[in-house]
Structure formats: structure tokens, C-alpha cells
Design an enzyme around this catalytic site. Structure first.
Site, PDB file in Angstrom:
ATOM      1  N   THR A 150      53.065  80.283  26.729  1.00 20.14           N
ATOM      2  CA  THR A 150      53.885  79.510  25.771  1.00 20.14           C
ATOM      3  C   THR A 150      54.079  78.109  25.635  1.00 20.14           C
ATOM      4  O   THR A 150      54.891  77.957  27.284  1.00 20.14           O
ATOM      5  CB  THR A 150      54.589  80.404  25.053  1.00 20.14           C
ATOM      6  OG1 THR A 150      54.295  81.688  24.959  1.00 20.14           O
ATOM      7  CG2 THR A 150      55.256  79.654  23.526  1.00 20.14           C
ATOM      8  N   GLY A 202      57.271  83.879  27.701  1.00 21.79           N
ATOM      9  CA  GLY A 202      57.097  84.367  28.318  1.00 21.79           C
ATOM     10  C   GLY A 202      56.721  85.943  28.125  1.00 21.79           C
ATOM     11  O   GLY A 202      56.335  86.022  26.977  1.00 21.79           O
ATOM     12  N   GLY A 204      57.196  88.393  25.132  1.00 20.85           N
ATOM     13  CA  GLY A 204      58.083  88.271  23.928  1.00 20.85           C
ATOM     14  C   GLY A 204      58.430  89.395  23.765  1.00 20.85           C
ATOM     15  O   GLY A 204      59.291  88.901  22.975  1.00 20.85           O
TER      16      GLY A 204
HETATM   17  N1  ASP Z   1      56.125  83.983  24.633  1.00 19.49           N
HETATM   18  C1  ASP Z   1      54.397  84.383  23.934  1.00 19.49           C
HETATM   19  C2  ASP Z   1      53.952  85.656  23.368  1.00 19.49           C
HETATM   20  O1  ASP Z   1      54.942  87.267  23.707  1.00 19.49           O
HETATM   21  C3  ASP Z   1      53.398  84.438  25.217  1.00 19.49           C
HETATM   22  C4  ASP Z   1      53.988  82.937  26.396  1.00 19.49           C
HETATM   23  O2  ASP Z   1      54.686  82.895  26.326  1.00 19.49           O
HETATM   24  O3  ASP Z   1      52.068  83.006  26.651  1.00 19.49           O
HETATM   25  O4  ASP Z   1      53.714  85.806  22.144  1.00 19.49           O
END
Ligand code: ASP
Length: 286
Positions: A150, A202, A204
Site C-alpha cells: 500500500t 501491511g 490489513g
Molecule cells: N494494507 C493493505 C490491505 O490490507 C495491503 C497493503 O499494505 O499492501 O489492503
């Protein structure tokens, strides 16, 4: 004017292979520059966060916008959010397909009553509010990366306003309609002029179960940005998964922390406007 601006952007808590380092560095610096150009001439924190994240959404090395990972049906479904710390307005979109820049859909929602719109409702909102639409398949990049990454940004502008934003393609092979922390205030992001701003990346589900952004906001005044993030994300071991976060406070103090192998972070401020990027823990001590 309070006379100080700061911008922090991140390209994800993840593992960065050696051959991906250059793209991560240049991408984060390009995103930083898009935001600092605005902040340096008195632009708003909200505009800077949106401008930075739009750059990251355009680059396939990041899991946001073009280059997002695919859900279990092989589709790009995206989540994004913006928060204005001056007014506590939140705009967020989840499980959204068919827009080029989900962060701009979130930005368009900022002054509207709903905090979060998802799926077909989010798409209809984007279409009706002149957000750029694209064929959903055109968002699938040939060489997208896997893993958590993300993107996010937090900014403090010359007027003392703080904003935070996130954008993500979510997790690879996730169920259709799945949303993680990124579009949920208090989980993947938060901003309040009186306290600071935070953006996370991270796993989620783990971040959401900890309400990590809320925990960080509650601790920033006492611990400062870095230790506040460390304290909250150290608890990821209770729920499982890697995470990383960036944060700043109204005095312009900044910090970041991650339990992932790498976390691409770039920082610029009025005092160091050219900015710098870090990918590794070892580099953070240099
Ligand atoms: N935080 C994001 C999610 O869980 C994933 C990521 O950090 O790439 O959708």
C-alpha cells in the site's frame, strides 16, 4: 502562516528485491517532489498528499492504482482514503474498479457526508464527480509486484494543516469485495491538526483488528511519532502479519517504523526540501 512544511511518503511495508530498489527509490522521490512543489509555495497538505499518491498510483512498482495486485477473480479492486486534519473530514473508497486514481475519488468525497463508499456505489460517485474512469482491465500491469505495499502520505503545510492519505490494491488473491485497513479511519490512516497524521501499510486485517492508527494518534503526544508507531505495530505479533507506518506531529516531528523486511519511505521538509529516501533499516541509522 506557521512557516514550516513537512511531507512523508511511503511505498509500502514489504520485501524489496535488489532489482526493485531503484524503481522504489525513484518512485518515492518523484512522489515526494510532486507534493513538495505544492507545499513549498503555500499549497495545502490535502493537495500535497493527493499529488504524491497520484504519482505512486501511476507506477507499476507499487501496489496501488496501475500495478495493483489482483483479487481472486483476477481483477484490480482498489481502496483509498484521504483525511483533512483541519476539519476531520474523511473521504474513502473501497473495492473500487474502473478509475485511474482511487485517491482522487477519495479526495472528491472529502467534503461529502459519507465517510466510505464501496464497489458499485463508489464507482457511481466517481463517475458523477468527474473522477477519471478507465476500463478495469487497463489497470492490470504485466509486471506488478506481489506482497504488501500500500502507498501513503502525510503532510504538514505552512498553515499548520495536516492531512493523511492511503491507496492500495489490497492483498493478492483476496475475496471480491474485501477491504483492509486502508479505507478505514483509525485503522490505516488518521489526521488531526491538534495531534498529527499517520498512514499505514501491511496486513490489513491485523492492522484493522488493532485499530493501529487510533492507537498511534493516542500515543503521539506522549511518545513522539516513531515510538508511537513502534508501540502500536509491535503488537502485530498478536494478530499476525507485517506492517509499517509513517507519522508526523504539528511541530513537524516525523517518524516511521516497520516490522517488514523493508519499508520505502521518503521525507522532505522546508529545511531539507530536496528530500531523501530510505529502503532498509540499516539505511535509517546512516
Ligand atoms: N494494507 C493493505 C490491505 O490490507 C495491503 C497493503 O499494505 O499492501 O489492503
Amino acid at each position: 502562516m506557521k512557516g514550516r512544511w513537512v511531507l512523508l511518503v511511503h511505498g509500502g511495508a514489504k520485501e524489496i528485491e535488489p532489482h526493485e530498489e531503484e524503481d522504489n527509490r525513484t518512485g518515492c522521490l518523484e512522489a515526494l517532489q510532486a507534493g513538495t512543489e505544492l507545499l513549498g509555495r503555500g499549497g495545502s497538505a490535502v493537495d500535497a498528499v493527493e499529488a504524491s499518491i497520484r504519482v505512486l498510483e501511476r507506477l507499476p512498482v507499487f501496489n496501488a492504482g496501475f500495478g495493483s495486485v489482483l483479487n481472486v477473480r483476477g481483477e484490480v479492486e482498489m481502496c483509498a482514503a484521504m483525511m483533512d486534519g483541519a476539519t476531520l473530514d474523511v473521504g474513502a473508497v473501497g473495492a473500487l474498479m474502473g478509475v485511474r486514481h482511487p485517491v482522487s475519488a477519495a479526495r472528491a468525497m472529502l467534503r461529502k457526508e459519507p465517510v466510505l463508499l464501496a464497489g458499485a456505489g463508489a464507482f457511481a460517485f466517481a463517475r458523477d464527480n468527474h473522477v477519471e474512469l478507465v476500463a478495469p482491465e487497463s489497470m492490470v500491469a504485466a509486471h506488478r509486484e506481489d506482497g504488501h505495499d500500500t502507498v501513503g502520505a502525510v503532510a504538514l503545510d505552512l498553515n499548520g494543516n495536516i492531512a493523511a492519505g492511503t491507496s492500495t490494491g489490497g492483498l493478492e488473491d483476496a475475496a471480491k469485495g474485501r477491504m483492509g485497513d486502508s479505507p478505514m479511519p483509525g485503522c490505516g490512516f488518521y489526521a488531526d491538526n491538534k495531534i498529527g497524521g499517520v498512514a499505514l501499510s501491511g496486513h490489513g486485517e491485523g492492522i484493522a483488528r488493532l485499530a493501529a492508527a487510533a492507537q498511534i494518534m493516542g500515543a503521539i503526544k506522549q511518545l513522539g511519532p516513531e515510538q508511537a508507531i513502534e508501540k502500536a505495530l509491535s503488537q502485530m505479533e498478536r494478530v499476525g502479519g507485517d506492517a509499517g507506518g509513517i507519522a508526523l506531529d504539528p511541530d513537524g516531528r516525523t517518524g516511521w517504523w516497520h516490522n517488514s523486511p523493508h519499508f520505502a519511505v521518503a521525507l522532505a521538509s522546508r529545511d531539507a526540501p530536496d528530500g531523501r529516501v530510505w529502503l532498509h533499516k540499516a539505511e535509517e541509522k546512516e
